[in-house]
Design a protein around this motif. Structure first.
Motif, PDB file in Angstrom:
ATOM      1  N   UNK A 189       1.030  -1.295  -0.176  1.00  0.00           N
ATOM      2  CA  UNK A 189      -0.129   0.047  -0.009  1.00  0.00           C
ATOM      3  C   UNK A 189       0.655   1.184   0.041  1.00  0.00           C
ATOM      4  N   UNK A 190       2.207   1.180   0.161  1.00  0.00           N
ATOM      5  CA  UNK A 190       3.000   2.459   0.283  1.00  0.00           C
ATOM      6  C   UNK A 190       3.575   2.501  -1.318  1.00  0.00           C
ATOM      7  N   UNK A 191       3.502   3.669  -1.806  1.00  0.00           N
ATOM      8  CA  UNK A 191       4.073   3.892  -3.087  1.00  0.00           C
ATOM      9  C   UNK A 191       5.699   4.377  -3.119  1.00  0.00           C
ATOM     10  N   UNK A 192       6.653   3.758  -3.628  1.00  0.00           N
ATOM     11  CA  UNK A 192       7.983   4.024  -3.416  1.00  0.00           C
ATOM     12  C   UNK A 192       8.384   4.768  -4.856  1.00  0.00           C
ATOM     13  N   UNK A 193       8.541   5.783  -4.657  1.00  0.00           N
ATOM     14  CA  UNK A 193       9.000   6.487  -6.051  1.00  0.00           C
ATOM     15  C   UNK A 193      10.410   6.187  -6.550  1.00  0.00           C
ATOM     16  N   UNK A 194      10.651   5.746  -7.732  1.00  0.00           N
ATOM     17  CA  UNK A 194      11.954   5.286  -8.072  1.00  0.00           C
ATOM     18  C   UNK A 194      12.363   6.447  -9.306  1.00  0.00           C
ATOM     19  N   UNK A 195      11.496   7.192  -9.804  1.00  0.00           N
ATOM     20  CA  UNK A 195      12.127   8.064 -10.981  1.00  0.00           C
ATOM     21  C   UNK A 195      10.889   9.330 -10.822  1.00  0.00           C
ATOM     22  N   UNK A 196      10.713   9.804 -12.054  1.00  0.00           N
ATOM     23  CA  UNK A 196       9.987  11.156 -12.160  1.00  0.00           C
ATOM     24  C   UNK A 196       8.483  10.657 -12.501  1.00  0.00           C
ATOM     25  N   UNK A 197       7.590  11.151 -12.170  1.00  0.00           N
ATOM     26  CA  UNK A 197       6.259  11.408 -12.626  1.00  0.00           C
ATOM     27  C   UNK A 197       6.430  11.782 -14.172  1.00  0.00           C
ATOM     28  N   UNK A 198       5.634  11.166 -15.180  1.00  0.00           N
ATOM     29  CA  UNK A 198       5.584  11.545 -16.645  1.00  0.00           C
ATOM     30  C   UNK A 198       5.274  13.011 -16.766  1.00  0.00           C
ATOM     31  N   UNK A 199       5.627  13.881 -17.550  1.00  0.00           N
ATOM     32  CA  UNK A 199       5.267  15.121 -17.976  1.00  0.00           C
ATOM     33  C   UNK A 199       5.127  15.207 -19.435  1.00  0.00           C
ATOM     34  N   UNK A 200       4.498  16.197 -19.907  1.00  0.00           N
ATOM     35  CA  UNK A 200       4.441  16.163 -21.518  1.00  0.00           C
ATOM     36  C   UNK A 200       3.420  17.517 -21.702  1.00  0.00           C
ATOM     37  N   UNK A 201       3.458  17.827 -22.924  1.00  0.00           N
ATOM     38  CA  UNK A 201       2.704  18.874 -23.555  1.00  0.00           C
ATOM     39  C   UNK A 201       1.281  18.275 -23.949  1.00  0.00           C
ATOM     40  N   UNK A 202       0.255  18.950 -23.499  1.00  0.00           N
ATOM     41  CA  UNK A 202      -1.110  18.546 -23.536  1.00  0.00           C
ATOM     42  C   UNK A 202      -1.255  19.050 -25.178  1.00  0.00           C
ATOM     43  N   UNK A 203      -1.859  18.250 -25.987  1.00  0.00           N
ATOM     44  CA  UNK A 203      -2.520  18.525 -27.234  1.00  0.00           C
ATOM     45  C   UNK A 203      -3.865  19.102 -27.182  1.00  0.00           C
ATOM     46  N   UNK A 204      -4.572  18.867 -25.947  1.00  0.00           N
ATOM     47  CA  UNK A 204      -5.795  19.363 -25.694  1.00  0.00           C
ATOM     48  C   UNK A 204      -7.061  18.537 -26.360  1.00  0.00           C
ATOM     49  N   UNK A 205      -8.106  18.679 -26.037  1.00  0.00           N
ATOM     50  CA  UNK A 205      -9.272  17.899 -26.655  1.00  0.00           C
ATOM     51  C   UNK A 205      -9.817  18.343 -27.746  1.00  0.00           C
ATOM     52  N   UNK A 206      -9.602  19.751 -28.262  1.00  0.00           N
ATOM     53  CA  UNK A 206      -9.967  20.223 -29.453  1.00  0.00           C
ATOM     54  C   UNK A 206      -9.086  19.396 -30.514  1.00  0.00           C
ATOM     55  N   UNK A 207      -8.056  18.820 -30.295  1.00  0.00           N
ATOM     56  CA  UNK A 207      -7.493  18.016 -31.435  1.00  0.00           C
ATOM     57  C   UNK A 207      -8.280  16.685 -31.792  1.00  0.00           C
ATOM     58  N   UNK A 208      -9.000  16.176 -30.951  1.00  0.00           N
ATOM     59  CA  UNK A 208      -9.563  14.896 -31.109  1.00  0.00           C
ATOM     60  C   UNK A 208     -11.198  15.177 -31.112  1.00  0.00           C
ATOM     61  N   UNK A 209     -11.622  16.382 -31.411  1.00  0.00           N
ATOM     62  CA  UNK A 209     -12.931  16.748 -31.335  1.00  0.00           C
ATOM     63  C   UNK A 209     -13.727  16.208 -32.644  1.00  0.00           C
ATOM     64  N   UNK A 210     -12.994  16.059 -33.808  1.00  0.00           N
ATOM     65  CA  UNK A 210     -13.669  15.351 -34.968  1.00  0.00           C
ATOM     66  C   UNK A 210     -14.623  14.276 -34.939  1.00  0.00           C
ATOM     67  N   UNK A 211     -15.578  13.850 -35.596  1.00  0.00           N
ATOM     68  CA  UNK A 211     -16.128  12.716 -35.213  1.00  0.00           C
ATOM     69  C   UNK A 211     -15.346  11.448 -35.524  1.00  0.00           C
TER      70      UNK A 211
END
Length: 311
Positions: A189-211
């Motif tokens: 139940x204990x979370x032991x961090x080994x590296x970094x939490x992932x980060x990135x640049x969000x493309x946003x929901x508008x990118x995937x709005x097309x049907x």
């Protein structure tokens, strides 16, 4: 004044974790996506005192994951993360396409709160189901102070969405990080961090709005002994928009296959080289077709779809 513990939202999409079989001894002849996410939580007594919400977004076997479900899930995750009281989101999913959904959410949302995907290799009716432990661990990761980004919590290990791959067809520890770099481990139940939490640049929901029906078509073609260009030409005739070439080794392609891919490229089809190897990059060298870098073929396909949606 009492401070409320973090609120974690669980979004269910089906999968083996929600699957059932006629016999508890049957670990492969089950039907996926039979139980609701509330049923999954009820099977984890250790979560009974936690501050949780559960919502069913979809109910399918993840081998049948589709674009429309990705759209609904991304919107649902984004809506929950926007609530100030929500500390993190857990998504229950099938294992077959889990790495694809994780990468899709990472690229579209790149959240500053944790989004933790989890799953199971055994159905809920198995003698020793692995889903309850995985779900418990995922909630611990989602509630971890400072956690962020899209990760996969599975069999006590936490993987970055960009690295995680399903590496075994049957084992309960079926997932690996491509270059072996785990984000964390969950131990009792204990979370032991080994590296970094992932980060990135969000493309946003508008990118995937097309049907969903209007999204570009991108297919994967594998290089192998005797590979030629017939599949590529068939895809051209079908109106393909992009092709990911899962090459051998460092993205190498047989002469006939490469010739067909270059022909497709000359007709406006986007081509990207990945590798069928389990890990390792494809070098971007002069004179060769564009490289996918360290992305697997299925993640390269998502990246190319998202790029084509921006045209």
């Amino acid at each position: 004044m009492q401070t409320l513990e973090p609120l974690i939202v669980i979004l269910g999409t089906g999968g083996t974790i929600a699957g059932t079989a006629r016999s508890s001894c049957d670990g492969v002849g089950y039907t996926a996506a039979q139980l609701r996410v509330d049923d999954l939580l009820a099977a984890v007594p250790a979560l009974a005192g936690r501050r949780l919400e559960a919502h069913q977004v979809a109910q399918l076997d993840s081998k049948d994951m589709d674009i429309a479900t990705w759209q609904r899930l991304a919107i649902a995750v984004d809506e929950q993360l926007a609530r100030p009281e929500v500390a993190g989101v857990v998504v229950t999913h099938g294992t077959d396409t889990l790495e694809e959904t994780a990468y899709f959410l990472h690229r579209v949302l790149a959240p500053n709160k944790p989004v933790v995907l989890t799953a199971a290799m055994r159905p809920a009716t198995a003698l020793v189901p692995d889903g309850p432990q995985n779900l418990f661990d995922a909630v611990q990761v989602a509630a971890k102070p400072g956690a962020a980004g899209v990760v996969v919590a599975f069999a006590g290990r936490v993987h970055d969405a960009t690295q995680v791959r399903k590496a075994h067809s049957y084992r309960v520890d079926a997932f690996e990080s491509a270059d072996g770099a785990l984000v964390a481990r969950v131990e009792e139940g204990a979370v032991r961090l080994l590296g970094r939490w992932p980060a990135g640049e969000a493309l946003g929901l508008a990118r995937i709005a097309a049907p969903a029906g209007s999204w570009p078509r991108v297919d994967i073609v594998m290089n192998h002994a005797g590979a030629d260009g017939r599949i590529v030409r068939a895809l051209l005739a079908a109106g393909v928009d992009g092709i990911v070439a899962a090459g051998t080794g460092n993205g190498t392609l047989g002469v006939d296959l490469e010739h067909a891919l270059r022909e497709a490229e000359s007709r406006g089809v986007r081509i990207v080289r990945s590798t069928r190897c389990d890990a390792g990059p494809v070098m971007d060298l002069p004179g060769l077709l564009p490289s996918a870098g360290v992305l697997s073929p299925v993640k390269t396909r998502i990246e190319l779809i998202l790029a084509l949606l921006a045209r």
